[in-house]
Design a protein around this motif. Structure first.
Motif, PDB file in Angstrom:
ATOM      1  N   GLN A  56      74.527   9.057  14.628  1.00 43.73           N
ATOM      2  CA  GLN A  56      75.174   8.060  13.764  1.00 43.73           C
ATOM      3  C   GLN A  56      75.818   6.950  14.592  1.00 43.73           C
ATOM      4  N   LYS A  57      76.192   7.268  15.816  1.00 43.03           N
ATOM      5  CA  LYS A  57      76.851   6.283  16.666  1.00 43.03           C
ATOM      6  C   LYS A  57      75.910   5.143  17.057  1.00 43.03           C
ATOM      7  N   PHE A  58      74.629   5.350  16.872  1.00 45.67           N
ATOM      8  CA  PHE A  58      73.641   4.327  17.225  1.00 45.67           C
ATOM      9  C   PHE A  58      73.088   3.653  15.979  1.00 45.67           C
ATOM     10  N   GLN A  59      73.902   3.595  14.933  1.00 47.91           N
ATOM     11  CA  GLN A  59      73.470   3.058  13.646  1.00 47.91           C
ATOM     12  C   GLN A  59      72.916   1.641  13.762  1.00 47.91           C
ATOM     13  N   GLN A 117      70.517  -9.309  16.421  1.00 51.50           N
ATOM     14  CA  GLN A 117      71.941  -8.996  16.560  1.00 51.50           C
ATOM     15  C   GLN A 117      72.202  -7.514  16.814  1.00 51.50           C
ATOM     16  N   HIS A 118      71.294  -6.641  16.417  1.00 51.46           N
ATOM     17  CA  HIS A 118      71.489  -5.205  16.624  1.00 51.46           C
ATOM     18  C   HIS A 118      71.441  -4.824  18.100  1.00 51.46           C
ATOM     19  N   TYR A 119      70.833  -5.666  18.899  1.00 42.31           N
ATOM     20  CA  TYR A 119      70.619  -5.340  20.302  1.00 42.31           C
ATOM     21  C   TYR A 119      71.609  -5.981  21.263  1.00 42.31           C
ATOM     22  N   PHE A 120      72.181  -7.098  20.892  1.00 41.89           N
ATOM     23  CA  PHE A 120      72.950  -7.875  21.861  1.00 41.89           C
ATOM     24  C   PHE A 120      74.321  -8.250  21.338  1.00 41.89           C
ATOM     25  N   ASP A 121      75.279  -8.285  22.248  1.00 39.77           N
ATOM     26  CA  ASP A 121      76.620  -8.746  21.924  1.00 39.77           C
ATOM     27  C   ASP A 121      76.797 -10.209  22.317  1.00 39.77           C
ATOM     28  N   GLU A 122      76.020 -10.654  23.267  1.00 35.44           N
ATOM     29  CA  GLU A 122      76.197 -11.995  23.821  1.00 35.44           C
ATOM     30  C   GLU A 122      75.239 -13.002  23.188  1.00 35.44           C
ATOM     31  N   LYS A 123      75.483 -14.256  23.484  1.00 37.85           N
ATOM     32  CA  LYS A 123      74.641 -15.348  22.999  1.00 37.85           C
ATOM     33  C   LYS A 123      73.269 -15.236  23.646  1.00 37.85           C
ATOM     34  N   LEU A 124      72.234 -15.313  22.828  1.00 39.38           N
ATOM     35  CA  LEU A 124      70.872 -15.127  23.323  1.00 39.38           C
ATOM     36  C   LEU A 124      70.181 -16.419  23.729  1.00 39.38           C
ATOM     37  N   ILE A 157      58.940  -2.328  27.365  1.00 39.71           N
ATOM     38  CA  ILE A 157      59.657  -2.084  26.109  1.00 39.71           C
ATOM     39  C   ILE A 157      60.471  -0.805  26.188  1.00 39.71           C
ATOM     40  N   HIS A 158      59.926   0.239  26.785  1.00 35.78           N
ATOM     41  CA  HIS A 158      60.709   1.465  26.957  1.00 35.78           C
ATOM     42  C   HIS A 158      61.946   1.183  27.818  1.00 35.78           C
ATOM     43  N   ALA A 159      61.769   0.413  28.868  1.00 30.24           N
ATOM     44  CA  ALA A 159      62.917   0.055  29.712  1.00 30.24           C
ATOM     45  C   ALA A 159      63.955  -0.697  28.887  1.00 30.24           C
ATOM     46  N   PHE A 160      63.503  -1.627  28.036  1.00 31.84           N
ATOM     47  CA  PHE A 160      64.432  -2.365  27.179  1.00 31.84           C
ATOM     48  C   PHE A 160      65.175  -1.407  26.253  1.00 31.84           C
ATOM     49  N   CYS A 161      64.453  -0.477  25.629  1.00 29.56           N
ATOM     50  CA  CYS A 161      65.082   0.455  24.693  1.00 29.56           C
ATOM     51  C   CYS A 161      66.137   1.305  25.388  1.00 29.56           C
ATOM     52  N   PHE A 162      65.820   1.818  26.565  1.00 26.43           N
ATOM     53  CA  PHE A 162      66.814   2.588  27.315  1.00 26.43           C
ATOM     54  C   PHE A 162      68.025   1.716  27.648  1.00 26.43           C
ATOM     55  N   GLN A 163      67.782   0.464  28.035  1.00 27.41           N
ATOM     56  CA  GLN A 163      68.887  -0.431  28.373  1.00 27.41           C
ATOM     57  C   GLN A 163      69.741  -0.737  27.138  1.00 27.41           C
ATOM     58  N   ALA A 164      69.106  -0.969  25.992  1.00 26.51           N
ATOM     59  CA  ALA A 164      69.854  -1.263  24.762  1.00 26.51           C
ATOM     60  C   ALA A 164      70.727  -0.073  24.372  1.00 26.51           C
ATOM     61  N   ILE A 165      70.186   1.121  24.479  1.00 30.97           N
ATOM     62  CA  ILE A 165      70.957   2.319  24.161  1.00 30.97           C
ATOM     63  C   ILE A 165      72.097   2.502  25.161  1.00 30.97           C
ATOM     64  N   THR A 166      71.841   2.225  26.423  1.00 34.17           N
ATOM     65  CA  THR A 166      72.886   2.312  27.447  1.00 34.17           C
ATOM     66  C   THR A 166      74.025   1.345  27.135  1.00 34.17           C
ATOM     67  N   ARG A 167      73.694   0.095  26.771  1.00 35.94           N
ATOM     68  CA  ARG A 167      74.730  -0.883  26.409  1.00 35.94           C
ATOM     69  C   ARG A 167      75.550  -0.364  25.241  1.00 35.94           C
ATOM     70  N   ILE A 175      76.083   2.780  24.357  1.00 38.87           N
ATOM     71  CA  ILE A 175      76.944   3.879  24.823  1.00 38.87           C
ATOM     72  C   ILE A 175      78.162   3.328  25.549  1.00 38.87           C
ATOM     73  N   LEU A 176      77.957   2.332  26.396  1.00 33.63           N
ATOM     74  CA  LEU A 176      79.078   1.728  27.128  1.00 33.63           C
ATOM     75  C   LEU A 176      80.041   1.032  26.184  1.00 33.63           C
ATOM     76  N   ASN A 177      79.517   0.343  25.178  1.00 36.70           N
ATOM     77  CA  ASN A 177      80.374  -0.322  24.195  1.00 36.70           C
ATOM     78  C   ASN A 177      81.206   0.688  23.406  1.00 36.70           C
ATOM     79  N   MET A 178      80.651   1.876  23.192  1.00 35.64           N
ATOM     80  CA  MET A 178      81.364   2.930  22.454  1.00 35.64           C
ATOM     81  C   MET A 178      82.286   3.729  23.362  1.00 35.64           C
ATOM     82  N   LYS A 179      82.250   3.440  24.657  1.00 37.25           N
ATOM     83  CA  LYS A 179      83.028   4.203  25.637  1.00 37.25           C
ATOM     84  C   LYS A 179      82.587   5.669  25.672  1.00 37.25           C
ATOM     85  N   GLY A 180      81.287   5.890  25.575  1.00 35.69           N
ATOM     86  CA  GLY A 180      80.727   7.238  25.614  1.00 35.69           C
ATOM     87  C   GLY A 180      80.135   7.615  24.280  1.00 35.69           C
TER      88      GLY A 180
END
Length: 178
Positions: free
Chosen positions: A3-6, A38-45, A152-162, A164-169
């Motif tokens: 749910q944290k990755f909604q 917007q689901h993927y990025f916090d910054e200006k694209l 694309i797999h690298a992007f997906c892993f990176q998006a999920i990592t971002r 997780i970091l935004n959620m502080k774990g």
């Protein structure tokens, strides 16, 4: 935990047919892409100067009478998703390679299919039965889309990592430690 990755789960693939083909000015183009991604990025694209640079570097076709159409949008979506992973010249090579192999529309649709499948597979791996590990079950790519699939797999892993970091774990403070 999933749910944290909604926001990532809510991503809706952007079909070729859903890309406007009636001509957008750069500010409309930027708004469209930022809304869709917007689901993927916090910054200006994107900025108008970034778009101009992408045109000058031949990453995307020139606008027609200062307006951007479906093909422009497809190029920009791919550029925005991959620019944090690959240098711009490599993205250009990749776009040109896929377009040469498949054509613009088919290459874009293939990109979206792989993106959608990859994000779902990687997020599903977070629902693991294993209490201590998260296991991702690899991927399959054919010879026509191997570089596309890997990027694309690298992007997906990176998006999920971002995320997780935004959620502080990924674990709540009240969840028992594993």
């Amino acid at each position: 935990m999933i749910q944290k990755f909604q926001s990532l789960q809510n991503f809706q693939r952007i079909e070729w047919e859903d890309l406007p083909n009636y001509g957008l000015y750069s500010d409309q183009l930027i708004s469209f892409i930022e809304e869709k991604l917007q689901h993927y990025f916090d910054e200006k694209l994107l900025t108008p100067s970034m778009i101009n640079n992408y045109v000058k570097q031949q990453l995307m076709p020139k606008p027609l009478n200062r307006k951007y159409y479906r093909e422009h949008l497809a190029h920009l979506i791919i550029i925005c998703l991959l620019k944090s992973l690959l240098p711009i010249p490599r993205i250009k090579e990749g776009i040109h390679l896929q377009v040469r192999i498949m054509g613009t529309e088919a290459a874009y649709n293939e990109f979206m299919t792989i993106l959608d499948n990859s994000m779902r597979e990687i997020l599903a791996s977070l629902r693991t039965e294993d209490e201590n590990n998260i296991v991702f079950r690899g991927f399959v790519a054919n010879k026509k889309n191997i570089s596309l699939t890997m990027a694309i797999h690298a992007f997906c892993f990176q998006a999920i990592t971002r995320n997780i970091l935004n959620m502080k774990g990924i674990y709540d403070e009240h969840e028992p430690e594993q």
